[in-house]
Scaffold this active site. Structure first.
Site, short mmCIF file in Angstrom:
data_model
loop_
_atom_site.label_atom_id
_atom_site.label_comp_id
_atom_site.label_asym_id
_atom_site.label_seq_id
_atom_site.Cartn_x
_atom_site.Cartn_y
_atom_site.Cartn_z
N GLU A 188 0.83 -1.32 0.01
CA GLU A 188 0.03 -0.04 -0.01
C GLU A 188 0.69 1.27 -0.04
O GLU A 188 2.05 1.22 0.83
CB GLU A 188 -0.85 0.03 1.29
CG GLU A 188 -2.42 0.32 0.88
CD GLU A 188 -2.79 -0.50 -0.14
OE1 GLU A 188 -3.01 -0.16 -1.19
OE2 GLU A 188 -3.37 -1.65 0.25
N HIS A 189 0.39 2.13 -0.73
CA HIS A 189 1.26 3.63 -1.14
C HIS A 189 2.86 3.20 -1.47
O HIS A 189 3.70 4.01 -1.14
CB HIS A 189 1.28 4.30 -0.06
CG HIS A 189 0.01 4.92 0.13
ND1 HIS A 189 -0.48 6.14 0.05
CD2 HIS A 189 -1.26 4.31 0.70
CE1 HIS A 189 -1.67 6.51 0.14
NE2 HIS A 189 -2.26 5.55 0.57
N THR A 190 3.14 2.13 -1.99
CA THR A 190 4.32 1.65 -2.50
C THR A 190 4.79 2.04 -3.83
O THR A 190 5.67 2.27 -4.39
CB THR A 190 4.82 0.22 -2.11
OG1 THR A 190 3.57 -0.56 -2.78
CG2 THR A 190 4.83 0.04 -0.62
N LEU A 220 -11.71 0.19 -4.48
CA LEU A 220 -11.59 -0.78 -5.29
C LEU A 220 -11.21 -0.28 -6.72
O LEU A 220 -11.62 -1.22 -7.67
CB LEU A 220 -12.76 -1.67 -5.28
CG LEU A 220 -13.48 -2.12 -3.77
CD1 LEU A 220 -14.66 -2.91 -3.67
CD2 LEU A 220 -11.95 -3.01 -3.19
N GLU A 253 -5.16 10.27 -15.09
CA GLU A 253 -5.57 10.82 -13.70
C GLU A 253 -4.72 11.88 -13.00
O GLU A 253 -5.11 12.84 -12.30
CB GLU A 253 -5.63 9.60 -12.89
CG GLU A 253 -6.31 9.86 -11.26
CD GLU A 253 -6.86 8.51 -11.10
OE1 GLU A 253 -7.17 8.60 -9.81
OE2 GLU A 253 -6.99 7.55 -11.52
N ASP A 272 -3.26 0.76 -9.86
CA ASP A 272 -4.57 0.46 -10.04
C ASP A 272 -5.04 0.30 -11.41
O ASP A 272 -5.34 -0.49 -11.93
CB ASP A 272 -5.30 1.88 -9.60
CG ASP A 272 -5.34 2.03 -8.08
OD1 ASP A 272 -5.03 0.84 -7.31
OD2 ASP A 272 -5.96 2.82 -7.59
#
Length: 400
Positions: free
Chosen positions: A37-39, A139, A174, A186
């Site tokens: 996560e957040h890597t 998600l 994005e 993502d």
């Protein structure tokens, strides 16, 4: 919860809006992140898997440079734009005057045009979207919307883009057009995942490996628990975390925090303290470095066929997200605590944080009891009932 609308429903929706049948229907999935996560924006490692829940796009090309966008899931009618006039709004919030959700597909068209892939009147299209990916649940509903747009246009215009290139262009849309400084995970998950596998991705060079992840064969299940607490990555918290990581890497003279060796972490934290960085920044760094190591631990366990033992690694990852990166919330913490107390093998928040979803690894025989325990814990705490469903590793973007 249903997983995927059929192409017939998207075709019917397109016909109702535009009066003709589409040239085709495409799908792109949401994702859960098993670990990491957040890597991704720290050039590190991640391991997402695609969900069966998808965003569908029914689409037909146009030759007049007009882009028409319609969602069956959002209020309002057709959003009509001109391809040649698409541009990020000053300050980076490209969707600021474009009605929210439509900024994501519009940003993809802009990114394709900006890359020289769409020229002249080409790039116009009529698009109708339908999605079963829960929004605000962490998600990746936005990545699914971006990737399905790019996948449809890639086919309609014969652009010859690889899934990896599609993901890169969608991330640029994005970052630059919508104004959210997300990493690449993502979009890569939505574009590149394969059925029955988790995607082991190196976010620096985008090398990837499909890792077999057949939980049913091992008597296991991965539950997604949507807390129904909406997260909002555009409120600055995500950008603040990213800025802190990048500032620390720069102070250390490194390209990214991925380059801090795990066995040199304590020395690195001491160096940052000497440089005047506060405890908060040092905790952010500690999360990223230890989280990269947790991804490596999970891949080692999966390669060894020891899937059950990834449970404690997931739980350790949640503690790091909660304490060091401070991106959890009371509801996510409650999922992890109540699930583990009820016999889960491990659990953690997944996604950007500040709400959204958690994942829970359980033995198949315990899945119902664990889900019940989590729901009862939410009721006792005065929270609304969570939405719980299995995460089945599914296929990435494709034409239906």
């Amino acid at each position: 919860m249903t997983d995927e609308h059929g192409p017939g429903q998207a075709t019917a929706g397109f016909h109702e809006v535009y009066g003709t049948d589409p040239e085709g229907v495409w799908a792109a999935p949401g994702r859960v992140n098993l670990i990491g996560e957040h890597t991704d924006y720290n050039d590190g490692f991640v391991m997402p898997l695609a969900l069966p829940h998808t965003c569908l796009a029914a689409a037909t090309p146009r030759t007049d440079g007009v882009l028409r966008l319609h969602s069956g899931d959002a209020p309002g009618g057709i959003v009509e734009l001109r391809v040649e006039e698409l541009a990020p709004v000053a300050g980076g919030a490209g969707g600021g005057d474009r009605g929210g959700w439509a900024a994501y597909p519009a940003g993809v068209v802009w990114a394709l045009r900006d890359a020289g892939l769409l020229t002249g009147a080409a790039g116009g299209a009529d698009l109708h979207f339908e999605s079963t990916v829960p929004t605000g649940a962490g998600l990746s509903s936005s990545a699914a919307l971006e990737v399905v747009t790019a996948t449809a246009l890639n086919d309609l215009y014969g652009l010859g883009l690889t899934p990896r290139r599609i993901a890169q262009l969608c991330q640029r849309a994005e970052n630059v057009f919508v104004g959210v400084p997300c990493g690449i995970m993502d979009q890569m998950a939505s574009a590149c995942c394969t059925e029955g596998h988790a995607l082991f991705l190196d976010a620096r060079d985008l090398t990837q490996r499909q890792v077999p992840f057949d939980l049913a064969a091992e008597g296991l299940r991965l539950l997604v628990v949507d807390t129904r607490v909406k997260h909002e990555l555009g409120d600055g918290a995500y950008a603040n975390r990213r800025a802190a990581c990048e500032a620390a890497a720069e102070a250390l003279g490194l390209p990214a925090l991925r380059d801090v060796p795990f066995d040199g972490l304590e020395a690195t934290l001491a160096q940052l303290e000497r440089l005047g960085y506060d405890e908060t920044t040092r905790r952010r760094v500690r999360h990223v470095v230890t989280e990269d190591r947790r991804v490596e631990e999970v891949i080692e366990l999966l390669d060894a066929g020891d899937t059950r033992r990834i449970g404690p690694v997931l739980t350790a990852g949640h503690a790091s997200c909660r304490d060091d990166f401070e991106i959890s919330c009371a509801e996510l913490d409650l999922v992890v605590e109540s699930a583990n107390a009820a016999g889960a093998l491990g659990a953690r928040m997944t996604g950007g944080g500040f709400g959204g979803s958690a994942i829970v690894l359980v033995a198949e025989a315990d899945a119902e009891a664990v889900g019940k325990a989590v729901t009862e814990a939410f009721g006792a705490a005065g929270h609304g009932a969570p939405r719980i469903f299995p995460a089945v590793p599914s296929a990435g973007a494709r034409r239906l």
